[in-house]
Design a protein around this motif. Structure first.
Motif, PDB file in Angstrom:
ATOM      1  N   LYS A   1       5.198  17.571  -8.562  1.00  0.00           N
ATOM      2  CA  LYS A   1       4.773  17.946  -7.205  1.00  0.00           C
ATOM      3  C   LYS A   1       3.640  17.060  -6.701  1.00  0.00           C
ATOM      4  N   TYR A   2       2.752  16.656  -7.601  1.00  0.00           N
ATOM      5  CA  TYR A   2       1.580  15.895  -7.177  1.00  0.00           C
ATOM      6  C   TYR A   2       1.679  14.414  -7.536  1.00  0.00           C
ATOM      7  N   GLY A   3       2.898  13.922  -7.639  1.00  0.00           N
ATOM      8  CA  GLY A   3       3.135  12.483  -7.698  1.00  0.00           C
ATOM      9  C   GLY A   3       2.822  11.789  -9.004  1.00  0.00           C
ATOM     10  N   VAL A   4       2.758  12.530 -10.119  1.00  0.00           N
ATOM     11  CA  VAL A   4       2.531  11.895 -11.416  1.00  0.00           C
ATOM     12  C   VAL A   4       3.873  11.399 -11.938  1.00  0.00           C
TER      13      VAL A   4
ATOM     14  N   PHE B   1      -6.149  21.962 -14.098  1.00  0.00           N
ATOM     15  CA  PHE B   1      -5.362  21.138 -13.172  1.00  0.00           C
ATOM     16  C   PHE B   1      -5.437  21.698 -11.758  1.00  0.00           C
ATOM     17  N   ASP B   2      -5.263  23.015 -11.623  1.00  0.00           N
ATOM     18  CA  ASP B   2      -5.280  23.648 -10.299  1.00  0.00           C
ATOM     19  C   ASP B   2      -6.662  23.545  -9.649  1.00  0.00           C
ATOM     20  N   GLU B   3      -7.709  23.643 -10.444  1.00  0.00           N
ATOM     21  CA  GLU B   3      -9.073  23.495  -9.906  1.00  0.00           C
ATOM     22  C   GLU B   3      -9.293  22.069  -9.402  1.00  0.00           C
ATOM     23  N   MET B   4      -8.759  21.091 -10.133  1.00  0.00           N
ATOM     24  CA  MET B   4      -8.877  19.703  -9.708  1.00  0.00           C
ATOM     25  C   MET B   4      -8.143  19.476  -8.389  1.00  0.00           C
ATOM     26  N   VAL B   5      -6.944  20.037  -8.257  1.00  0.00           N
ATOM     27  CA  VAL B   5      -6.170  19.911  -7.019  1.00  0.00           C
ATOM     28  C   VAL B   5      -6.915  20.561  -5.856  1.00  0.00           C
ATOM     29  N   ALA B   6      -7.488  21.740  -6.089  1.00  0.00           N
ATOM     30  CA  ALA B   6      -8.239  22.430  -5.039  1.00  0.00           C
ATOM     31  C   ALA B   6      -9.443  21.599  -4.590  1.00  0.00           C
ATOM     32  N   GLU B   7     -10.084  20.946  -5.542  1.00  0.00           N
ATOM     33  CA  GLU B   7     -11.226  20.079  -5.216  1.00  0.00           C
ATOM     34  C   GLU B   7     -10.787  18.890  -4.363  1.00  0.00           C
ATOM     35  N   GLU B   8      -9.656  18.291  -4.734  1.00  0.00           N
ATOM     36  CA  GLU B   8      -9.154  17.151  -3.972  1.00  0.00           C
ATOM     37  C   GLU B   8      -8.722  17.582  -2.567  1.00  0.00           C
TER      38      GLU B   8
ATOM     39  N   ASP C   1       0.784  -1.243   0.000  1.00  0.00           N
ATOM     40  CA  ASP C   1       0.000   0.000   0.000  1.00  0.00           C
ATOM     41  C   ASP C   1       0.812   1.287   0.000  1.00  0.00           C
ATOM     42  N   HIS C   2       2.118   1.201   0.229  1.00  0.00           N
ATOM     43  CA  HIS C   2       2.905   2.426   0.365  1.00  0.00           C
ATOM     44  C   HIS C   2       4.220   2.381  -0.411  1.00  0.00           C
ATOM     45  N   ALA C   3       4.188   1.789  -1.589  1.00  0.00           N
ATOM     46  CA  ALA C   3       5.388   1.740  -2.425  1.00  0.00           C
ATOM     47  C   ALA C   3       5.861   3.144  -2.790  1.00  0.00           C
ATOM     48  N   ALA C   4       4.908   4.062  -2.967  1.00  0.00           N
ATOM     49  CA  ALA C   4       5.272   5.442  -3.301  1.00  0.00           C
ATOM     50  C   ALA C   4       6.077   6.082  -2.169  1.00  0.00           C
ATOM     51  N   GLU C   5       5.687   5.792  -0.927  1.00  0.00           N
ATOM     52  CA  GLU C   5       6.410   6.353   0.221  1.00  0.00           C
ATOM     53  C   GLU C   5       7.816   5.768   0.316  1.00  0.00           C
ATOM     54  N   LEU C   6       7.974   4.500  -0.034  1.00  0.00           N
ATOM     55  CA  LEU C   6       9.307   3.887  -0.017  1.00  0.00           C
ATOM     56  C   LEU C   6      10.242   4.613  -0.993  1.00  0.00           C
ATOM     57  N   LYS C   7       9.701   4.973  -2.148  1.00  0.00           N
ATOM     58  CA  LYS C   7      10.491   5.743  -3.113  1.00  0.00           C
ATOM     59  C   LYS C   7      10.872   7.107  -2.538  1.00  0.00           C
ATOM     60  N   LEU C   8       9.931   7.719  -1.826  1.00  0.00           N
ATOM     61  CA  LEU C   8      10.214   9.027  -1.232  1.00  0.00           C
ATOM     62  C   LEU C   8      11.338   8.938  -0.208  1.00  0.00           C
ATOM     63  N   TYR C   9      11.323   7.871   0.610  1.00  0.00           N
ATOM     64  CA  TYR C   9      12.393   7.698   1.600  1.00  0.00           C
ATOM     65  C   TYR C   9      13.753   7.666   0.910  1.00  0.00           C
TER      66      TYR C   9
ATOM     67  N   ARG D   1      -2.028  13.375  -4.314  1.00  0.00           N
ATOM     68  CA  ARG D   1      -1.533  12.688  -5.505  1.00  0.00           C
ATOM     69  C   ARG D   1      -2.594  12.780  -6.602  1.00  0.00           C
ATOM     70  N   VAL D   2      -2.192  13.250  -7.763  1.00  0.00           N
ATOM     71  CA  VAL D   2      -3.093  13.323  -8.906  1.00  0.00           C
ATOM     72  C   VAL D   2      -3.074  11.982  -9.626  1.00  0.00           C
ATOM     73  N   THR D   3      -4.241  11.393  -9.793  1.00  0.00           N
ATOM     74  CA  THR D   3      -4.324  10.061 -10.400  1.00  0.00           C
ATOM     75  C   THR D   3      -5.270  10.018 -11.597  1.00  0.00           C
ATOM     76  N   ARG D   4      -5.738  11.193 -12.048  1.00  0.00           N
ATOM     77  CA  ARG D   4      -6.690  11.201 -13.163  1.00  0.00           C
ATOM     78  C   ARG D   4      -6.413  12.362 -14.109  1.00  0.00           C
ATOM     79  N   PHE D   5      -6.975  12.242 -15.295  1.00  0.00           N
ATOM     80  CA  PHE D   5      -6.847  13.256 -16.331  1.00  0.00           C
ATOM     81  C   PHE D   5      -8.218  13.836 -16.642  1.00  0.00           C
ATOM     82  N   LEU D   6      -8.279  15.141 -16.825  1.00  0.00           N
ATOM     83  CA  LEU D   6      -9.533  15.801 -17.159  1.00  0.00           C
ATOM     84  C   LEU D   6      -9.468  16.314 -18.591  1.00  0.00           C
TER      85      LEU D   6
END
Length: 221
Positions: free
Chosen positions: A177-180, A205-212, A17-25, A94-99
């Motif tokens: 910045k948002y993990g893409v 993109f910024d509106e989507m981030v604000a919504e999340e 569940d946290h492979a992304a965090e392992l990369k960050l470490y 983390r952004v995981t979708r495209f609009l």
């Protein structure tokens, strides 16, 4: 490891569940590049360090100060993830979708796409005296078809330069910045859309981030 050893459970949870965090470490605390930290997997854990295998080999990430017991692992690893994000200048979202484009974005996308089609046609010599396209354009375009060809050629370099810069800035200031993940399908969608659409992509993109962000804050209450 004994039957009561919590380490296998902790490592399995982190790898699943946290492979992304392992990369960050690896990136924040061991100075690895994103590509070197790819495919991160925790292979061992002690009170003073965790061992993570990645694309570039096996690395030891120190836990400083050491944990008093493995019961501290969850809080410590969460805190380290937050520290890593801050150190790397990354967001906790983390952004995981495209609009897809809408409204003015769709108009911008269509306009730039039309210009690129015209530029290709001119470059390939499809717009020349006697051609069907030339005959269609000549009576209506200011200064005739020759004026059309001149305009398309004149603005080619500025158009490509501006939109390339916008795509680069989207990748640098937003996607990273948002993990893409660089080079992923989602990354290519946002980069290519920015190249074709320009500024409206940033607004969307910024509106989507604000919504999340609002959703995440609401979930805390």
């Amino acid at each position: 490891m004994t039957a009561n050893d919590p380490r296998p459970r902790i490592m399995a949870h982190m790898n699943k569940d946290h492979a992304a965090e392992l990369k960050l470490y690896l990136r924040a605390f061991n100075g690895l590049s994103p590509s070197a930290a790819a495919d991160a997997e925790m292979t061992d854990l002690s009170l003073s360090a965790m061992t993570i295998k990645a694309a570039s080999g096996t690395h030891v990430v120190a836990l400083s100060p050491p944990m008093k017991s493995f019961a501290d692992a969850r809080v410590r690893l969460v805190d380290m993830a937050a520290q890593a994000q801050e150190k790397l200048g990354l967001s906790d979202l983390r952004v995981t979708r495209f609009l897809v484009p809408e409204g003015t974005g769709l108009v911008s996308f269509a306009g730039v796409s039309l210009y690129l089609v015209c530029a290709v046609a001119v470059t390939l010599g499809r717009v020349k005296p006697g051609s069907t396209i030339w005959e269609l354009i000549d009576p209506y375009f200011p200064y005739g078809a020759a004026g059309f060809v001149w305009l398309v050629k004149t603005i080619a370099l500025p158009v490509v330069a501006i939109h390339t810069a916008e795509a680069w800035w989207m990748a640098r200031s937003r996607l990273a910045k948002y993990g893409v993940e660089t080079g992923s399908a989602l990354w290519f969608l946002w980069v290519m859309e920015t190249f074709l659409e320009g500024y409206p992509t940033f607004v969307r993109f910024d509106e989507m981030v604000a919504e999340e962000r609002m959703k995440k804050e609401a979930a805390k209450h």
